[in-house]
Design a protein around this motif. Sequence first.
Motif, PDB file in Angstrom:
ATOM      1  N   GLY A  47       0.826  -1.209   0.000  1.00 27.02           N
ATOM      2  CA  GLY A  47       0.000   0.000   0.000  1.00 27.02           C
ATOM      3  C   GLY A  47       0.859   1.258   0.000  1.00 27.02           C
ATOM      4  N   GLU A  48       1.964   1.213   0.717  1.00 28.46           N
ATOM      5  CA  GLU A  48       2.889   2.353   0.724  1.00 28.46           C
ATOM      6  C   GLU A  48       3.467   2.597  -0.669  1.00 28.46           C
ATOM      7  OE1 GLU A  48       5.853   1.746   3.738  1.00 28.46           O
ATOM      8  OE2 GLU A  48       4.318   1.259   5.228  1.00 28.46           O
ATOM      9  N   ALA A  49       3.742   1.520  -1.390  1.00 29.76           N
ATOM     10  CA  ALA A  49       4.267   1.651  -2.759  1.00 29.76           C
ATOM     11  C   ALA A  49       3.223   2.285  -3.674  1.00 29.76           C
ATOM     12  CB  ALA A  49       4.705   0.293  -3.294  1.00 29.76           C
ATOM     13  N   ILE A  50       1.970   1.906  -3.518  1.00 29.40           N
ATOM     14  CA  ILE A  50       0.889   2.506  -4.301  1.00 29.40           C
ATOM     15  C   ILE A  50       0.765   3.993  -3.935  1.00 29.40           C
ATOM     16  CG2 ILE A  50      -1.609   2.500  -4.773  1.00 29.40           C
ATOM     17  CD1 ILE A  50      -0.198   0.045  -5.923  1.00 29.40           C
ATOM     18  N   HIS A  51       0.826   4.286  -2.641  1.00 29.33           N
ATOM     19  CA  HIS A  51       0.720   5.671  -2.179  1.00 29.33           C
ATOM     20  C   HIS A  51       1.835   6.542  -2.750  1.00 29.33           C
ATOM     21  CE1 HIS A  51       1.262   8.834   1.077  1.00 29.33           C
ATOM     22  NE2 HIS A  51       0.098   9.122   0.530  1.00 29.33           N
ATOM     23  N   ARG A  52       3.069   6.020  -2.767  1.00 32.97           N
ATOM     24  CA  ARG A  52       4.194   6.783  -3.315  1.00 32.97           C
ATOM     25  C   ARG A  52       4.019   7.059  -4.809  1.00 32.97           C
ATOM     26  NH1 ARG A  52       7.260   3.110  -0.223  1.00 32.97           N
ATOM     27  NH2 ARG A  52       7.722   1.945  -2.117  1.00 32.97           N
ATOM     28  N   SER A  53       3.501   6.066  -5.524  1.00 33.71           N
ATOM     29  CA  SER A  53       3.406   6.211  -6.980  1.00 33.71           C
ATOM     30  C   SER A  53       2.198   7.035  -7.420  1.00 33.71           C
ATOM     31  CB  SER A  53       3.369   4.841  -7.658  1.00 33.71           C
ATOM     32  OG  SER A  53       2.118   4.219  -7.421  1.00 33.71           O
ATOM     33  N   ASN A  54       1.107   6.991  -6.639  1.00 32.37           N
ATOM     34  CA  ASN A  54      -0.111   7.678  -7.059  1.00 32.37           C
ATOM     35  C   ASN A  54      -0.926   8.080  -5.822  1.00 32.37           C
ATOM     36  OD1 ASN A  54      -2.572   8.474  -8.215  1.00 32.37           O
ATOM     37  ND2 ASN A  54      -2.330   7.016  -9.903  1.00 32.37           N
ATOM     38  N   PRO A  55      -0.575   9.206  -5.191  1.00 36.13           N
ATOM     39  CA  PRO A  55      -1.266   9.618  -3.964  1.00 36.13           C
ATOM     40  C   PRO A  55      -2.774   9.816  -4.137  1.00 36.13           C
ATOM     41  CG  PRO A  55       0.750  10.891  -4.260  1.00 36.13           C
ATOM     42  CD  PRO A  55       0.546  10.089  -5.508  1.00 36.13           C
ATOM     43  N   GLN A  56      -3.215  10.308  -5.297  1.00 36.48           N
ATOM     44  CA  GLN A  56      -4.657  10.520  -5.508  1.00 36.48           C
ATOM     45  C   GLN A  56      -5.405   9.184  -5.532  1.00 36.48           C
ATOM     46  OE1 GLN A  56      -2.439  12.658  -6.862  1.00 36.48           O
ATOM     47  NE2 GLN A  56      -3.277  14.352  -5.676  1.00 36.48           N
ATOM     48  N   ALA A  57      -4.848   8.205  -6.209  1.00 35.07           N
ATOM     49  CA  ALA A  57      -5.495   6.884  -6.248  1.00 35.07           C
ATOM     50  C   ALA A  57      -5.495   6.265  -4.856  1.00 35.07           C
ATOM     51  CB  ALA A  57      -4.789   5.981  -7.245  1.00 35.07           C
ATOM     52  N   TRP A  58      -4.417   6.472  -4.104  1.00 33.99           N
ATOM     53  CA  TRP A  58      -4.323   5.894  -2.758  1.00 33.99           C
ATOM     54  C   TRP A  58      -5.422   6.446  -1.849  1.00 33.99           C
ATOM     55  CZ3 TRP A  58      -3.116   1.910  -0.219  1.00 33.99           C
ATOM     56  CH2 TRP A  58      -3.014   1.947   1.167  1.00 33.99           C
ATOM     57  N   LYS A  59      -5.761   7.725  -2.006  1.00 38.53           N
ATOM     58  CA  LYS A  59      -6.827   8.313  -1.180  1.00 38.53           C
ATOM     59  C   LYS A  59      -8.138   7.551  -1.355  1.00 38.53           C
ATOM     60  CE  LYS A  59      -5.008  12.979  -0.948  1.00 38.53           C
ATOM     61  NZ  LYS A  59      -5.170  14.385  -1.343  1.00 38.53           N
ATOM     62  N   LYS A  60      -8.378   7.060  -2.568  1.00 37.69           N
ATOM     63  CA  LYS A  60      -9.598   6.297  -2.840  1.00 37.69           C
ATOM     64  C   LYS A  60      -9.486   4.855  -2.346  1.00 37.69           C
ATOM     65  CE  LYS A  60     -10.550   8.983  -6.988  1.00 37.69           C
ATOM     66  NZ  LYS A  60     -10.584   8.977  -8.454  1.00 37.69           N
ATOM     67  N   LEU A  61      -8.270   4.311  -2.359  1.00 39.10           N
ATOM     68  CA  LEU A  61      -8.064   2.897  -2.006  1.00 39.10           C
ATOM     69  C   LEU A  61      -7.881   2.647  -0.515  1.00 39.10           C
ATOM     70  CD1 LEU A  61      -5.521   1.916  -4.802  1.00 39.10           C
ATOM     71  CD2 LEU A  61      -7.855   1.052  -4.574  1.00 39.10           C
ATOM     72  N   ARG A  62      -7.345   3.606   0.218  1.00 34.47           N
ATOM     73  CA  ARG A  62      -6.865   3.342   1.573  1.00 34.47           C
ATOM     74  C   ARG A  62      -7.927   2.851   2.539  1.00 34.47           C
ATOM     75  NH1 ARG A  62      -5.152   9.327   3.437  1.00 34.47           N
ATOM     76  NH2 ARG A  62      -7.237  10.246   3.343  1.00 34.47           N
ATOM     77  N   ASN A  63      -9.164   3.312   2.407  1.00 28.59           N
ATOM     78  CA  ASN A  63     -10.208   2.873   3.347  1.00 28.59           C
ATOM     79  C   ASN A  63     -10.582   1.410   3.166  1.00 28.59           C
ATOM     80  OD1 ASN A  63     -10.311   5.366   4.595  1.00 28.59           O
ATOM     81  ND2 ASN A  63     -11.878   6.141   3.191  1.00 28.59           N
ATOM     82  N   ASN A  64     -10.406   0.878   1.962  1.00 28.88           N
ATOM     83  CA  ASN A  64     -10.721  -0.528   1.693  1.00 28.88           C
ATOM     84  C   ASN A  64      -9.469  -1.288   1.234  1.00 28.88           C
ATOM     85  OD1 ASN A  64     -13.514  -0.298   2.260  1.00 28.88           O
ATOM     86  ND2 ASN A  64     -13.827   0.637   0.250  1.00 28.88           N
ATOM     87  N   TRP A  65      -8.296  -0.862   1.714  1.00 33.69           N
ATOM     88  CA  TRP A  65      -7.054  -1.441   1.215  1.00 33.69           C
ATOM     89  C   TRP A  65      -6.953  -2.940   1.482  1.00 33.69           C
ATOM     90  CZ3 TRP A  65      -4.003  -1.439  -2.456  1.00 33.69           C
ATOM     91  CH2 TRP A  65      -2.786  -2.114  -2.420  1.00 33.69           C
ATOM     92  N   ASP A  66      -7.394  -3.388   2.657  1.00 37.73           N
ATOM     93  CA  ASP A  66      -7.294  -4.824   2.949  1.00 37.73           C
ATOM     94  C   ASP A  66      -8.056  -5.643   1.914  1.00 37.73           C
ATOM     95  OD1 ASP A  66      -5.622  -4.505   5.113  1.00 37.73           O
ATOM     96  OD2 ASP A  66      -7.238  -4.510   6.583  1.00 37.73           O
ATOM     97  N   GLN A  67      -9.203  -5.143   1.447  1.00 41.58           N
ATOM     98  CA  GLN A  67      -9.969  -5.842   0.413  1.00 41.58           C
ATOM     99  C   GLN A  67      -9.247  -5.795  -0.927  1.00 41.58           C
ATOM    100  OE1 GLN A  67     -12.590  -7.724   0.900  1.00 41.58           O
ATOM    101  NE2 GLN A  67     -12.662  -8.266  -1.258  1.00 41.58           N
TER     102      GLN A  67
END
Length: 153
Positions: A105-125
């Motif tokens: 998840g940290e790698a996704i956040h580093r590469s695309n912070p805007q996408a991570w904002k949408k993913l982080r709440n359901n990241w485990d899924q």
Amino acid sequence: MRLLKELDSINIEINIKFLHKLCCPVKFNTYSKVKGSMRNGKPQVSIQQHMEADLAEVQCRDLDLTNPQTITELEQNINKEVSDLFERTIKKVQKEYKSDIFGFGEAIHRSNPQAWKKLRNNWDQSFVNLPVSITMDCKIRLLGKQLILSWKK
């Protein structure tokens, strides 16, 4: 992120086409590059694992460690065995534990912070179905001793 972070040596069993199986202690120096990205709106991760291996000893009479082709084949087999181990470990964590212990998840956040904002709440899924590609690059640096076993009847 290093899957082999705390590992400095391992006994690895290598399948070699002309030997069936070879078990040898291997010491590693490792480093990884983990890259996250978004493809068609879905996260994905790629791991580039680099290893330098020192073979401590080899117990086989049919293995010529002075032949560069043998070393190349050993490197290819180590790449396959360790890559398979990584894949099994990642899939087990995804399916059984459903928790991102690797920091993908940290790698996704580093590469695309805007996408991570949408993913982080359901990241485990999202993590459970996350595609992970692994590229291994093993180079054998040092060769130890070769034990020739002969059995007398």
